[in-house]
Design a protein around this motif. Structure first.
Motif, short mmCIF file in Angstrom:
data_model
loop_
_atom_site.label_atom_id
_atom_site.label_comp_id
_atom_site.label_asym_id
_atom_site.label_seq_id
_atom_site.Cartn_x
_atom_site.Cartn_y
_atom_site.Cartn_z
N UNK A 229 18.36 -20.75 -5.85
CA UNK A 229 18.53 -19.25 -6.28
C UNK A 229 19.84 -19.30 -7.06
N UNK A 230 20.78 -20.29 -6.95
CA UNK A 230 21.96 -20.26 -7.46
C UNK A 230 22.59 -21.70 -7.42
N UNK A 231 22.80 -22.22 -8.60
CA UNK A 231 23.36 -23.65 -8.75
C UNK A 231 24.51 -23.71 -9.51
N UNK A 242 12.32 -26.10 -7.53
CA UNK A 242 11.43 -25.71 -6.17
C UNK A 242 10.68 -24.60 -6.87
N UNK A 243 10.15 -23.53 -5.96
CA UNK A 243 9.25 -22.39 -6.45
C UNK A 243 9.96 -21.38 -6.87
N UNK A 244 9.41 -20.77 -7.90
CA UNK A 244 9.87 -19.39 -8.49
C UNK A 244 9.76 -18.50 -7.46
N UNK A 245 10.66 -17.43 -7.61
CA UNK A 245 10.49 -16.22 -6.77
C UNK A 245 9.21 -15.38 -6.98
N UNK A 246 8.55 -15.20 -6.01
CA UNK A 246 7.27 -14.31 -6.19
C UNK A 246 6.35 -14.78 -5.08
N UNK A 247 5.30 -14.42 -5.05
CA UNK A 247 3.88 -14.51 -4.18
C UNK A 247 3.31 -15.86 -4.68
N UNK A 248 3.05 -16.80 -3.41
CA UNK A 248 2.50 -18.07 -3.72
C UNK A 248 1.29 -18.41 -2.48
N UNK A 249 0.88 -19.31 -2.81
CA UNK A 249 -0.36 -19.77 -1.82
C UNK A 249 -0.22 -21.20 -1.55
N UNK A 273 11.88 -15.12 -2.26
CA UNK A 273 12.81 -14.30 -2.83
C UNK A 273 14.30 -14.73 -2.79
N UNK A 274 14.85 -14.34 -3.67
CA UNK A 274 16.43 -14.61 -3.91
C UNK A 274 17.26 -13.29 -3.55
N UNK A 275 18.28 -13.53 -2.89
CA UNK A 275 19.18 -12.25 -2.73
C UNK A 275 19.62 -11.47 -3.88
N UNK A 276 19.26 -10.29 -3.96
CA UNK A 276 19.72 -9.47 -5.14
C UNK A 276 21.41 -9.36 -5.39
N UNK A 277 21.96 -9.63 -6.50
CA UNK A 277 23.38 -9.60 -6.67
C UNK A 277 23.84 -8.05 -6.30
#
Length: 342
Positions: A229-231, A242-249, A273-277
């Motif tokens: 989420x933050x680097x 890694x994985x993008x935020x969203x729905x995955x299977x 998900x990633x925390x919202x700023x």
């Protein structure tokens, strides 16, 4: 948020099946020296092997290809047992006995070290248990709980970088009929149809727990998913987002070595998900600083020779009350004296 660059992993003493141990390395971003004792033979926690196991498996801890010509099966007395040896999945060697193993007997599997500087032979002795039904059901896969926290992203060899992200561990419960054959099962996890992670034979235990991956081979653990989420605070940003935020299977596929049985894959959907700023409009108003209080004027010290100042105001009233009290006391003593004389 922490600032961290690539750093050397302290690889712990991982115990693998036969008892091969991976020693910690003092080299940053480098692999340890190849050792013959890093060869292991898959077997159950009790040391037993089902009589109908499709294939015996030998694996080198650092994914070095084993010499299949050096792999052989012997009886407890040292008599060779006829078998076919082939290259198995993930650099392993798979041995299939020509005749079924005999329950109650003890066998010995030998394999030469793949290290060029060693000529030693590693061996494992095991006993044979009764034949068991081959599995037809894999188990149950669950999404697990997402956590937002700092996490280590591995970039190969023994290096990692710390970032802020989202991580979750998939929960896996193997079917009862698969449990006795887990030491001879290797694994593939795909996310949205794309390869995510692999794990060698014996990496998953009877309760569905998984062995932390050997970072010299795998940069991802089998059942652990993550999203960076933050680097921006990292000295060097990871090459693996890694994985993008969203729905995955996620799809977990077990394979029982040389069984010819297609174990059914298991699927589960999840959302990363990633925390919202924080919204700048929702931030509290800054507190305005108050004017500093001016210090009072210092009191000038009095000269010890000067007489003490006279008390005024209520002090005079206090003095008057004291005189009245003294007069009253004198009158009282006069009254008592007259009374005694009479």
């Amino acid at each position: 948020m922490k600032t961290s660059g690539w750093k050397s992993l302290g690889v712990g003493m991982f115990v693998w099946g036969l008892g091969g141990v991976l020693p910690p390395s003092a080299e940053a971003c480098g692999g340890p020296v190849c050792q013959g004792k890093d060869v292991r033979v898959a077997r159950s926690a009790t040391g037993d092997v089902p009589a109908n196991v499709p294939a015996l498996v030998a694996v080198h801890l650092f994914r070095r290809t084993l010499d299949i010509g050096s792999v052989r099966l012997l009886t407890a007395e040292g008599t060779p047992v006829e078998a076919t040896v082939t290259s198995g999945a993930l650099g392993s060697a798979a041995l299939v006995p020509t005749e079924p193993l005999v329950p109650g007997n003890t066998y010995r599997l030998e394999v030469a070290s793949p290290c060029t500087h060693e000529t030693q032979t590693e061996a494992a002795t095991f006993s044979v248990g009764p034949a068991l039904p081959l599995p037809g059901v894999s188990g149950v896969l669950e999404a697990g709980t997402e956590q937002h926290r700092p996490l280590q992203v591995y970039g190969g060899a023994m290096c990692s970088v710390e970032v802020e992200g989202s991580t979750r561990v998939l929960g896996f419960t193997p079917s009862p009929e698969l449990v006795p054959f887990l030491p001879w099962v290797h694994w593939t996890l795909k996310v949205d149809g794309q390869p995510w992670a692999q794990a060698e034979h014996g990496a998953v235990g009877p309760t569905g727990d998984f062995t932390v991956a050997n970072r010299l081979i795998f940069t991802r653990d089998l059942l652990r998913l993550f999203t960076v989420c933050e680097d921006s605070a990292a000295v060097e940003r990871p090459s693996d987002p890694g994985l993008a935020p969203g729905v995955h299977v996620a799809t977990l596929q077990p394979v029982l070595e040389h069984s010819g049985i297609a174990l059914p894959p298991m699927e589960v959907s999840f959302t990363q998900t990633c925390p919202e700023p924080p919204d700048p409009g929702e931030l509290p108003d800054p507190v305005e600083p108050t004017d500093p209080v001016e210090p009072a004027d210092p009191v000038e010290p009095t000269d010890p020779a000067d007489p003490a100042p006279k008390e005024e105001g209520c002090s005079q009233a206090g003095g008057g009350l004291t005189a009245v009290g003294l007069l009253t006391t004198l009158q009282f003593w006069r009254y008592r004296s007259r009374t005694r004389r009479t």
